[in-house]
Enzyme design. Structure first.
Site: not given
Length: 304
Positions: A17, A44, A71, A73, A112-113, A136, A140
């Protein structure tokens, strides 16, 4: 600062990524780091014990830090593929944290935000109460909890926002792509955040890993790292078009004019003060990251 002299192993999960590739590029410049990048075909994270099993085939006596860049995403797709998102973002992060605990590794979990609901009106600190709006964000946040619960200060949750890089598909890449075939782009102006250049984040991650190995733990369980300043998606698109020299008009629209399956926070600017006070790491202004992005792709085009 007396770091980087002790050789360490840095294990990047999700190495193909944009953040994984950025971390690899930074590690190549550090002779004190033995880099091990693992993509989904090699490991994995949805499989419990996968990291322990893999490391038995690659034994090392070096102190090690695992960075979880893997992730699910696809923010909108997660709304209809909830099981897949939980398997990777929540349970997968927990499996990695347990493997880190059993294998005496430290771990950095990238978050993440989107764990916040967008109701803030000033940059969000690490101790603000998460309240995700989407599947999502929920998955997270659960991943964060698993890492903190299992690893304490041997684990670090590092939240970032609006990530882009010269690698793979991201918002900046997409704007450049669209600008080549469209005279006008309509971009949301009422969502505010902090664009983050992945190579800058990667440099911070490597610094954090080196210090953590020296000290035996992290100095906090949760930190934020995002490009300094704030802008809207419209502002970022307009800057991308202008710096790229494209002859494309960017028109501001509202979130209501561009409905999506998942709700996005209206304001998700992350405060990076704590990482500055604890580690002396000061994110660059987001516009500087965009300029560096263009310098990088310019070099790539020149050498092709």
């Amino acid at each position: 600062m007396g770091i980087g002299h002790r050789k360490i192993r840095l294990i990047s999960i999700g190495s193909k990524g944009q953040l994984g590739r950025s971390i690899e590029a930074v590690c190549r410049t550090h002779p004190s780091i033995e880099y091990l990048g693992l993509d989904r075909a090699q490991l994995d994270i949805r499989e419990q014990g996968a990291l322990e099993s893999y490391l038995r085939t690659r034994p090392s006596s070096l102190p090690s830090v695992v960075v979880n860049c893997a992730a699910y995403t696809s923010v909108d797709a997660a709304e209809s593929h909830e099981g897949e998102a939980y398997a990777v973002n929540a349970y997968g992060a927990g499996y990695l944290a347990y493997s880190a605990l059993m294998s005496d590794l430290m771990m950095i979990q990238i978050s993440t935000d989107y764990v916040f609901d967008g109701s803030a009106t000033s940059p969000i600190a690490e101790d603000a109460e998460p309240s995700p709006l989407s599947v999502y964000g929920e998955t997270k946040y659960m991943g964060e909890y698993n890492v903190r619960h299992l690893l304490g200060l041997r684990g670090l949750v590092l939240r970032t926002s609006w990530l882009y890089s010269p690698y793979g598909v991201n918002f900046v890449h997409r704007m450049r792509e669209l600008a080549q075939g469209h005279k006008q782009l309509r971009i949301v102006r009422d969502q505010i955040g902090s664009p983050t250049y992945a190579p800058h984040l990667a440099e911070a991650i490597v610094r954090l890993a080196l210090v953590a190995v020296q000290e035996g733990c992290f100095r906090a369980q949760t930190l934020h790292y995002a490009g300094a300043g704030a802008c809207s998606w419209y502002d970022l698109a307009r800057a991308t078009i202008e710096l790229g020299g494209y002859d494309t008009e960017v028109v501001p629209i509202t979130t209501a004019e561009y409905p999506t399956a998942a709700r996005r926070p209206a304001y998700s600017v992350l405060s990076s003060e704590r990482i500055g006070s604890l580690y002396g790491i000061e994110p660059q202004p987001w516009i500087e990251g965009l300029r560096e992005y263009y310098r990088h792709i310019g070099r790539d085009q020149h050498t092709q």
